[in-house]
Write a protein that holds these residues in place. Structure first.
Motif, short mmCIF file in Angstrom:
data_model
loop_
_atom_site.label_atom_id
_atom_site.label_comp_id
_atom_site.label_asym_id
_atom_site.label_seq_id
_atom_site.Cartn_x
_atom_site.Cartn_y
_atom_site.Cartn_z
N GLU A 119 8.75 54.50 43.23
CA GLU A 119 8.77 54.62 41.77
C GLU A 119 10.14 54.24 41.21
O GLU A 119 10.24 53.52 40.21
N LEU A 120 11.21 54.68 41.90
CA LEU A 120 12.57 54.34 41.46
C LEU A 120 12.80 52.85 41.58
O LEU A 120 13.34 52.22 40.65
N ASP A 121 12.37 52.26 42.69
CA ASP A 121 12.52 50.81 42.87
C ASP A 121 11.78 50.05 41.76
O ASP A 121 12.30 49.06 41.23
N ALA A 122 10.59 50.51 41.41
CA ALA A 122 9.81 49.85 40.36
C ALA A 122 10.52 49.94 39.01
O ALA A 122 10.58 48.96 38.26
N GLU A 123 11.08 51.10 38.69
CA GLU A 123 11.81 51.27 37.43
C GLU A 123 13.07 50.41 37.40
O GLU A 123 13.39 49.79 36.39
N ARG A 155 1.28 67.40 16.21
CA ARG A 155 1.37 66.45 17.32
C ARG A 155 1.65 67.21 18.60
O ARG A 155 2.06 68.36 18.59
N LEU A 156 1.40 66.53 19.68
CA LEU A 156 1.67 67.12 20.97
C LEU A 156 3.17 67.26 21.16
O LEU A 156 3.94 66.47 20.61
N PRO A 157 3.60 68.25 21.94
CA PRO A 157 5.03 68.37 22.20
C PRO A 157 5.55 67.08 22.85
O PRO A 157 4.81 66.42 23.58
N PRO A 158 6.80 66.75 22.58
CA PRO A 158 7.32 65.52 23.17
C PRO A 158 7.34 65.60 24.69
O PRO A 158 7.56 66.67 25.26
N LYS A 159 7.06 64.46 25.32
CA LYS A 159 7.12 64.43 26.78
C LYS A 159 8.57 64.51 27.21
O LYS A 159 9.47 64.16 26.45
N LYS A 160 8.79 65.01 28.38
CA LYS A 160 10.15 65.16 28.87
C LYS A 160 10.48 64.00 29.80
O LYS A 160 9.64 63.54 30.56
N PRO A 161 11.72 63.52 29.72
CA PRO A 161 12.10 62.43 30.63
C PRO A 161 12.08 62.93 32.07
O PRO A 161 12.27 64.11 32.34
N VAL A 162 11.80 62.02 32.96
CA VAL A 162 11.76 62.36 34.39
C VAL A 162 13.11 62.02 35.00
O VAL A 162 13.63 60.93 34.80
N ALA A 163 13.66 62.97 35.73
CA ALA A 163 14.94 62.73 36.41
C ALA A 163 14.73 61.73 37.53
O ALA A 163 13.69 61.73 38.21
#
Length: 101
Positions: free
Chosen positions: A68-72, A52-60
């Motif tokens: 983007e922060l407002d949307a999250e 499998r592909l390496p796990p994606k990393k969370p975005v700080a």
């Protein structure tokens, strides 16, 4: 003598040397290791490890734009309003599953 055939593969020289050093310490020949790999492929009906592909990393949060922060944050507020909440254990399990952390 057993019925055998040769397998030829081109691999990186450093990888070969490092792997053969480890195999030597284990008392396993390169041919023995390949035999073991092939045996496991037959027994398992596929590769003996996950592909499998390496796990994606969370975005700080600091790496997000304001939009983007407002949307999250809006997604989180909607989740709360709809009564969808998670326990700390559920969050930990999801982080482990998604990001291996």
């Amino acid at each position: 003598m057993a019925n055998t055939t040769a397998v030829y593969a081109r691999i990186d020289t450093n990888l070969k040397e490092n792997a053969e050093s480890i195999l030597s310490q284990l008392g396993i020949s390169p041919s023995g290791a390949i035999q073991m790999l092939y045996s496991q492929i037959v027994l398992r009906g596929g590769m003996p490890f996950d592909l499998r592909l390496p796990p994606k990393k969370p975005v700080a949060a600091g790496a997000l734009t304001k939009e983007e922060l407002d949307a999250e944050l809006a997604k989180g507020m909607e989740s709360l309003k709809s009564g969808k909440t998670y326990t700390a254990d559920e969050v930990d399990a999801e982080l482990h599953k998604s990001y291996s952390i």
